[in-house]
Design an enzyme around this catalytic site. Structure first.
Site, mmCIF file in Angstrom:
data_model
loop_
_atom_site.group_PDB
_atom_site.id
_atom_site.type_symbol
_atom_site.label_atom_id
_atom_site.label_comp_id
_atom_site.label_asym_id
_atom_site.label_seq_id
_atom_site.Cartn_x
_atom_site.Cartn_y
_atom_site.Cartn_z
ATOM 1 N N LYS A 69 0.811 -1.220 0.000
ATOM 2 C CA LYS A 69 0.000 0.000 0.000
ATOM 3 C C LYS A 69 0.853 1.283 0.000
ATOM 4 O O LYS A 69 0.477 2.271 -0.621
ATOM 5 C CB LYS A 69 -0.945 0.008 1.208
ATOM 6 N N ASP A 106 -10.366 3.735 1.723
ATOM 7 C CA ASP A 106 -10.702 3.090 3.003
ATOM 8 C C ASP A 106 -11.565 3.997 3.899
ATOM 9 O O ASP A 106 -12.523 3.541 4.522
ATOM 10 C CB ASP A 106 -9.430 2.687 3.762
#
Ligand code: ATR
Length: 277
Positions: A69, A106
């Protein structure tokens, strides 16, 4: 849609456990789209080469997960403000020139899950207490602040990590407290969120009893295995509103699917049941 085949990858290592292929596969079928969403297990040393090759192979984008990520953000040619602030990307789009655009959805998933699970909830309702100061916490705090949360009370086992996060974000709405002071500090809280791994299968539950938490405070957990964590059981027993964490996973996937495949997916009970099975 571009001339490219609608093929999307989820890249991680390990990746076999990922629920994303099931979820996007469900949405592809739901929308009658002849696209593909495939899991790729890629070692960190190979990640950049693989990522730069995907657009040449007809991929229109990718999700990235642990441990890629942060690397995805560094490699990307364009980065959204929220991904830059979070310091990690989870959703990538490839443009016609093969340039990589990185976003992090997210926090969006977190907010949309609460909106869907509790129609009266709003991020502006009052102070939110965030337990944990890792990657998930950063995404959630960025989203809460962006959505106008009046205060974020941040407690982490390792206080220095919370202090560093608050200093880096430089927003005076973030108030760091000691982990041991969290129970008492719940007195004015309108939203309580666990972003740590506590309560997950095989981990200890959180050490808080919620005795001071107002009865109308919404309680949520990013852990969804088990679906009803000890924290959510506690909220249920007291009669607080609560929302489980599965929806955060589902809602974070919607912006990517919409952009890659050109259709807006819907969240159904059937999808939730499938992801839990
Ligand atoms: P993620 O990206 O999923 O947020 P992470 O960055 O590893 O994962 O962060 C994990 C979070 O869970 C951290 O806030 C961590 O606290 P520390 O910073 O003190 O490590 C928290 N955490 C993990 N195990 C914990 C435990 N047993 N007690 C309290 N907090 C815990």
């Amino acid at each position: 849609m571009s001339h490219k085949l609608p093929v999307v990858a989820v890249i991680g290592s390990p990746i076999a456990h990922s629920k994303s292929p099931k979820m996007h596969g469900y949405w592809l079928a739901q929308n009658n789209i002849a696209g593909h969403y495939v899991p790729l297990d890629v070692a960190p040393d190979d990640f950049e080469t693989v990522l730069r090759t995907l657009p040449k192979m007809g991929f229109v984008g990718a999700n990235v997960t642990i441990p890629h990520k942060e690397a995805a953000l560094k490699i990307a040619d364009h980065v959204t403000d929220r991904a830059a602030k979070i310091g990690a990307a989870n959703t990538l789009f490839f443009d016609a020139e093969g340039k990589i655009h990185a976003d992090n959805t997210d926090g969006h998933g977190f907010i949309e899950n609460l909106r869907a699970g509790c129609s009266t909830w709003a991020p502006t309702d009052g102070p939110t207490m965030v337990l944990g100061a890792g990657g998930a916490s950063r995404a959630i705090i960025v989203a809460l602040l962006e959505q106008g949360a009046p205060q974020v009370i941040l407690a982490n086992r390792t206080r220095a990590r919370a202090d560093d996060l608050a200093a880096e974000f430089g927003d005076d709405r973030i108030r760091v407290i000691d982990w041991a002071a969290a129970d008492d500090a719940m007195i004015d809280v309108k939203t309580l969120v666990n972003t740590t791994s506590m309560g997950m299968v095989g981990h200890d539950p959180l050490p808080f009893d919620l005795a001071c938490l107002p009865m109308d405070a919404l309680v949520t957990d990013i852990v969804y295995a088990p679906l009803i964590t000890p924290l959510l059981h506690r909220a249920q027993d007291r009669g607080n509103p609560w929302v489980d964490g599965l929806g955060m996973l589902i809602y974070q996937g919607i912006p990517g699917f919409t952009k890659w495949f050109g259709a807006t997916p819907t969240v159904t009970t059937e999808l939730r049941d499938m992801l839990l099975s």
